[in-house]
Scaffold this motif. Structure first.
Motif: not given
Length: 163
Positions: A15, A40, A46
């Motif tokens: 990320v 993620m 994110s």
């Protein structure tokens, strides 16, 4: 849900690299069932880089959600290079992101064949520069195969973001 420490660290690194590169990503997942996107999105912030994900577990979902041609599925099967590539390219075109990662495989414990054994996973990473494919054979139980698949997908995204 708490991710294993190594997966959490890799997701955070991925990320961060995507943020630094100002790139967005979409996932197209079959055997991982959304775990790549989940890893993620477990990282705070994110949302700057993760567009979303397509969980296309059924062949019909691959066709209707991201445009995988029925003929590819019929000719090659869902666990194949052509389908992984079509998944990544279809997700990229649908989402309009910089990157799309696709994962399709046989996580087991059933469903394997001599040609496509349990643990076989195809990955494809699509971008405006083209699509890269990777075929891996993982060992272990269903959870281990899925976790190894998430790690591999994150590594591919990290490499693309750092390029």
């Amino acid at each position: 849900m708490k991710l294993p420490d190594d997966v959490a660290a890799l997701a955070a690194e991925t990320v961060a690299a995507l943020k630094a590169a100002r790139m967005t990503v979409v996932t197209a997942e079959s055997c991982t069932g959304g775990l790549v996107a989940g890893a993620m999105t477990a990282v705070p912030g994110s949302s700057e880089v993760v567009y979303g994900g397509f969980v296309t577990y059924a062949n019909e979902a691959k066709i209707s959600m991201i445009g995988v041609p029925f003929g590819l599925l019929r000719e090659h099967g869902a666990v194949s290079k052509p389908v992984a590539v079509a998944m990544a390219e279809g997700a990229l075109g649908t989402a309009g992101t910089h990157l799309a990662i696709a994962v399709t495989g046989v996580a087991g414990p059933d469903g394997g064949t001599a040609e496509k054994p349990v643990g076989l996973v195809h990955f494809a990473l699509a971008s405006e520069d083209g699509t890269k494919h990777l075929k891996k054979q993982f060992a272990g139980d269903r959870d281990a195969i899925r976790q190894q698949s998430v790690v591999q997908a994150l590594r591919m995204l990290l490499k693309a973001a750092a390029a």
